[in-house]
Design a protein around this motif. Structure first.
Motif, PDB file in Angstrom:
ATOM      1  N   MET A   1      30.202  39.724  51.053  1.00 40.29           N
ATOM      2  CA  MET A   1      28.744  39.664  51.058  1.00 40.29           C
ATOM      3  C   MET A   1      28.257  38.281  51.444  1.00 40.29           C
ATOM      4  O   MET A   1      27.346  38.124  52.235  1.00 40.29           O
ATOM      5  N   TRP A   2      28.913  37.222  50.887  1.00 42.22           N
ATOM      6  CA  TRP A   2      28.426  35.879  51.169  1.00 42.22           C
ATOM      7  C   TRP A   2      28.581  35.511  52.635  1.00 42.22           C
ATOM      8  O   TRP A   2      27.812  34.733  53.183  1.00 42.22           O
ATOM      9  N   LEU A 121      36.362  55.274  28.236  1.00 45.13           N
ATOM     10  CA  LEU A 121      35.804  54.021  28.728  1.00 45.13           C
ATOM     11  C   LEU A 121      36.908  53.242  29.421  1.00 45.13           C
ATOM     12  O   LEU A 121      37.988  53.058  28.862  1.00 45.13           O
ATOM     13  N   SER A 122      36.643  52.797  30.634  1.00 46.81           N
ATOM     14  CA  SER A 122      37.564  51.909  31.337  1.00 46.81           C
ATOM     15  C   SER A 122      36.707  50.919  32.107  1.00 46.81           C
ATOM     16  O   SER A 122      36.078  51.271  33.105  1.00 46.81           O
ATOM     17  N   ILE A 123      36.652  49.687  31.613  1.00 45.20           N
ATOM     18  CA  ILE A 123      35.742  48.693  32.174  1.00 45.20           C
ATOM     19  C   ILE A 123      36.526  47.472  32.626  1.00 45.20           C
ATOM     20  O   ILE A 123      37.479  47.039  31.972  1.00 45.20           O
ATOM     21  N   THR A 124      36.124  46.918  33.765  1.00 42.54           N
ATOM     22  CA  THR A 124      36.739  45.708  34.308  1.00 42.54           C
ATOM     23  C   THR A 124      35.681  44.628  34.419  1.00 42.54           C
ATOM     24  O   THR A 124      34.607  44.853  34.991  1.00 42.54           O
ATOM     25  N   TYR A 125      35.966  43.465  33.858  1.00 39.98           N
ATOM     26  CA  TYR A 125      35.058  42.326  33.938  1.00 39.98           C
ATOM     27  C   TYR A 125      35.543  41.376  35.027  1.00 39.98           C
ATOM     28  O   TYR A 125      36.521  41.651  35.721  1.00 39.98           O
ATOM     29  N   GLY A 126      34.858  40.227  35.162  1.00 38.76           N
ATOM     30  CA  GLY A 126      35.293  39.237  36.138  1.00 38.76           C
ATOM     31  C   GLY A 126      36.730  38.839  35.902  1.00 38.76           C
ATOM     32  O   GLY A 126      37.504  38.619  36.823  1.00 38.76           O
ATOM     33  N   PRO A 288      27.235  30.467  45.248  1.00 39.38           N
ATOM     34  CA  PRO A 288      27.931  30.685  46.520  1.00 39.38           C
ATOM     35  C   PRO A 288      28.624  29.394  46.957  1.00 39.38           C
ATOM     36  O   PRO A 288      28.038  28.300  46.860  1.00 39.38           O
ATOM     37  N   ALA A 289      29.849  29.501  47.412  1.00 35.83           N
ATOM     38  CA  ALA A 289      30.659  28.314  47.687  1.00 35.83           C
ATOM     39  C   ALA A 289      29.958  27.297  48.593  1.00 35.83           C
ATOM     40  O   ALA A 289      29.977  26.091  48.286  1.00 35.83           O
ATOM     41  N   ASP A 368      32.260  35.602  45.486  1.00 35.30           N
ATOM     42  CA  ASP A 368      31.738  36.968  45.386  1.00 35.30           C
ATOM     43  C   ASP A 368      30.518  37.045  44.481  1.00 35.30           C
ATOM     44  O   ASP A 368      29.393  37.023  44.951  1.00 35.30           O
ATOM     45  N   LYS A 369      30.710  37.104  43.155  1.00 34.73           N
ATOM     46  CA  LYS A 369      29.585  37.273  42.249  1.00 34.73           C
ATOM     47  C   LYS A 369      28.985  35.921  41.876  1.00 34.73           C
ATOM     48  O   LYS A 369      29.696  34.959  41.631  1.00 34.73           O
ATOM     49  N   PHE A 370      27.645  35.898  41.811  1.00 38.78           N
ATOM     50  CA  PHE A 370      26.921  34.669  41.531  1.00 38.78           C
ATOM     51  C   PHE A 370      26.173  34.838  40.216  1.00 38.78           C
ATOM     52  O   PHE A 370      25.520  35.862  39.985  1.00 38.78           O
ATOM     53  N   ILE A 371      26.241  33.820  39.351  1.00 37.72           N
ATOM     54  CA  ILE A 371      25.805  33.956  37.970  1.00 37.72           C
ATOM     55  C   ILE A 371      25.088  32.699  37.497  1.00 37.72           C
ATOM     56  O   ILE A 371      25.502  31.582  37.804  1.00 37.72           O
ATOM     57  N   LEU A 372      24.019  32.895  36.727  1.00 38.52           N
ATOM     58  CA  LEU A 372      23.415  31.830  35.938  1.00 38.52           C
ATOM     59  C   LEU A 372      23.790  32.113  34.488  1.00 38.52           C
ATOM     60  O   LEU A 372      23.275  33.039  33.870  1.00 38.52           O
TER      61      LEU A 372
END
Length: 404
Positions: A1-2, A121-126, A288-289, A368-372
């Protein structure tokens, strides 16, 4: 995406219909800061790299709640980046990722427990993951507020930060048992995997008329002060500005970063709106890098940057006295076509490591993912509003920034 987003740098001198709840009262929860020897955040550095920075002023934010009849109490990470609330099951052992010193939910001990057949439930985090099954039980807060039929998850296997908590080296001997997902119905694992939506805990509290308004407010305290979460209302005395939340996630479009110094203004503009998670389940800012690199160069006034293995930038400790500041711009949800911005001092983006006195950035590059995350959010009271035509996120600087 970036790769599809161009960073332009220039320098110049509802989701939930409103319901009547006249007898309901907001729930005020103490937000505990817990400092762990290895960070519990869902998106993080690797465990090996965490050791490089774990003595910075970092901590997780957690709340207590009770599940079952009679009540079983848990301390859970308060997470706006996910929607499912889960606790370890009796079947989850230290070998499958749940240390023995955590509190494990005992379904056999609760008379109000109801199994939900074939609902996994099957969850994946960062980083990490959790596997288990959904169930239904009573949830309460201090015995005063109760949701009698809440869908939750019981985890039988966990990989990641919950498994890495260390009883022998923990700073405060306070352990996070699981996650309190503060997200929206469409963000639950069940919904994302094509199943039937259910109401996460905060939404369910509103629909059951336990809390008066479709909103919650988060204040992450610094130092020894107490933070708090208000379910069903906002922290009083603040003027909030709002931007739209995106779909079923507590994320928002960011259009621009801006660095302001006494001599000039440097703009870091995106050629399209870029989603950032507003995530209390993460500590750092993940940028983003290209933006992270350009911002670090502009702040340090150095063309050649030094990074540790973790990805954080080495910073001059004199920046802790900087009077420069960074603005982050979002589209306004109240005034279409207009922008809003929030401001954070540069000195609050730099932290000193205690063991060697090295100063490091609190923002990292991401592909990939951008976070505050919390190191940013602790400077604001943040409102998550799921009423009206569409969800929205509000910001107001905490009092010490307003007066500085």
């Amino acid at each position: 995406m970036w790769k599809k987003i161009i960073l332009l740098i220039s320098t110049s001198v509802a989701l939930v219909a409103s319901l009547p709840a006249s007898n309901a009262k907001p729930i005020h929860l103490q937000l505990q800061n817990t400092k762990q020897s290895s960070s519990f955040e869902k998106r993080s550095l690797s465990r090996k790299e965490i050791s490089l920075i774990n003595d910075l002023d970092l901590g997780e934010v957690a709340v207590k709640l009770q599940i079952g009849t009679p009540a079983q109490e848990f301390l859970l990470l308060f997470d706006t980046g996910s929607a499912d609330t889960w606790v370890p099951s009796q079947q989850c052992t230290s070998k499958t990722g749940c240390p023995d010193f955590l509190k494990h939910y005992d379904s056999m001990a609760s008379s109000s427990y109801r199994a939900i057949d074939n609902d996994k439930l099957s969850i994946t985090y960062g980083i990490g993951s959790a596997d288990g099954h959904y169930f239904e039980d009573v949830v309460s807060f201090g015995g005063d507020y109760t949701n009698k039929k809440q869908i939750l998850a019981s985890v039988d296997k966990a990989v990641g930060s919950i498994s890495h908590q260390d009883e022998s080296s923990d700073v405060d001997h306070v352990f996070l048992d699981g996650i309190f997902g503060a997200g929206l119905p469409g963000g639950t694992v069940r919904a994302l995997q094509g199943g039937e939506e259910y109401d996460p805990l905060i939404v369910a509290l509103y629909k059951s008329k336990t809390i008066p308004n479709p909103v919650f407010s988060v204040y992450i305290a610094q130092d020894d002060a107490e933070g708090s979460v208000i379910l069903g209302d906002v922290h009083p005395g603040y003027n909030f500005i709002y931007t739209a939340a995106l779909g079923a996630r507590w994320s928002a479009h960011v259009t621009e970063f801006q660095l302001q110094t006494s001599k000039n203004t440097t703009n870091f503009k995106f050629n399209q709106k870029t989603p950032f998670g507003i995530d209390t389940g993460s500590n750092f800012m993940y940028l983003p890098a290209p933006l992270a690199t350009s911002l670090a160069k502009s702040i340090t006034q150095q063309e050649k940057l030094i990074q540790e293995k973790s990805g954080v930038y080495i910073m001059d400790c004199q920046l802790q006295d900087s009077v420069d500041f960074v603005k982050i711009f979002f589209p306004s949800s109240d005034f279409p076509g207009k922008s809003i911005y929030i401001t954070i001092p540069v000195k609050e983006l730099v932290s000193k490591r205690e063991d060697d006195g090295q100063c490091l950035s609190l923002f990292l590059p991401s592909s990939d993912k951008f976070i505050l995350g919390n190191m940013f959010l602790r400077h604001f009271v943040t409102v998550f509003d799921f009423g009206g035509k569409a969800p929205r996120i509000g910001f107001a600087p905490v009092k010490h920034l307003e007066s500085s």
